[in-house]
Design an enzyme around this catalytic site. Structure first.
Site, PDB file in Angstrom:
ATOM      1  N   CYS A 120      -0.198   4.502  -6.297  1.00  0.00           N
ATOM      2  CA  CYS A 120      -1.251   3.641  -5.782  1.00  0.00           C
ATOM      3  C   CYS A 120      -1.257   2.414  -6.679  1.00  0.00           C
ATOM      4  O   CYS A 120      -1.321   2.536  -7.916  1.00  0.00           O
ATOM      5  CB  CYS A 120      -2.599   4.352  -5.819  1.00  0.00           C
ATOM      6  SG  CYS A 120      -3.962   3.379  -5.184  1.00  0.00           S
TER       7      CYS A 120
ATOM      8  N   THR B 131       0.856  -1.182   0.000  1.00  0.00           N
ATOM      9  CA  THR B 131       0.000   0.000   0.000  1.00  0.00           C
ATOM     10  C   THR B 131       0.887   1.225   0.000  1.00  0.00           C
ATOM     11  O   THR B 131       2.013   1.163   0.484  1.00  0.00           O
ATOM     12  CB  THR B 131      -0.895   0.015   1.252  1.00  0.00           C
ATOM     13  OG1 THR B 131      -1.573   1.279   1.349  1.00  0.00           O
ATOM     14  CG2 THR B 131      -0.084  -0.197   2.514  1.00  0.00           C
TER      15      THR B 131
END
Length: 229
Positions: A196, A83
């Site tokens: 991302c 992440t």
């Protein structure tokens, strides 16, 4: 081969990309039928997202520390947080374990410098683009970091959370994001960081006029370098 530890689930779509790329990468580097030695702890994305929205970062850190320690106990030799946004608590996680943590920003910054870039654009969640934790870590490596105009942050966030984390790849959204990449280029960015994992489902090098630095592929490559050294 060393064992790679993963803390995933943020989202499960991005964690699946990590799993696939790590295994295909080992097969390419080592040979047919070879696969990665992996240990993964997957957290509940809804839970950590609620805590993020409530700004309860101590609780987020506690959840990810527990997951990371479990991965370490299971035999991992190195840890990746799958992440970008939740690297907000990477320092707390790193301090709680006895194995190296490959910090995503360090990996991406090194790749940008290796590519001869001094200015980069960053696309990611609203949180990653507006808070300092990731931009400052990149800047600590001597990079100047550009982000889209704040008016566009919610648009990128919507594409990530309403579409990509559910596996939906929308052509109109691709056009929107490529337009933002062009804006970052005009602002001086010599390359763009897809900050991302889910954005790599939408954007590839063929969609941009400047180098595209995919966080997931770079993170995976660094992990494989470490595991196979």
């Amino acid at each position: 081969m060393k064992t790679i530890g993963l803390v995933g689930g943020m989202s499960w779509e991005s964690s699946a990309v990590y799993y696939e790329q790590l295994n295909s990468g080992v097969e390419e580097r080592v040979g047919p039928l070879s696969s990665a030695r992996l240990v993964m702890a997957s957290v509940d994305f809804a839970e950590v997202t609620r805590l993020q929205e409530a700004e309860d970062w101590d609780a987020v850190a506690a959840l990810l520390v527990e997951a990371a320690q479990g991965v370490e106990r299971a035999g991992a030799d190195v840890l990746l947080l799958c992440t970008t946004t939740f690297h907000q608590v990477a320092d707390q996680v790193e301090a709680a374990i006895g194995i190296p943590l490959l910090h995503l920003a360090d990996v991406v910054a090194q790749a940008a410098k290796d590519a001869g870039l001094s200015e980069v654009g960053l696309l990611g969640t609203t949180f990653a683009m507006e808070r300092d934790f990731f931009v400052d870590r990149l800047a600590s490596h001597g990079l100047k970091v550009h982000v889209p105009d704040p008016d566009h942050h919610d648009t990128v966030n919507r594409i990530i959370y309403d579409e990509l984390v559910h596996g939906r790849v929308v052509t109109r959204s691709r056009r929107t994001v490529t337009g933002l990449i062009d804006d970052l280029w005009d602002a001086g960015a010599g390359g763009v960081i897809l900050g991302c994992t889910e954005l790599e489902l939408l954007i590839s090098q063929a969609d941009a006029q400047i180098p595209v630095l995919g966080c997931t592929s770079l993170h995976v490559g660094a992990a494989l370098d470490h595991a196979l050294a």
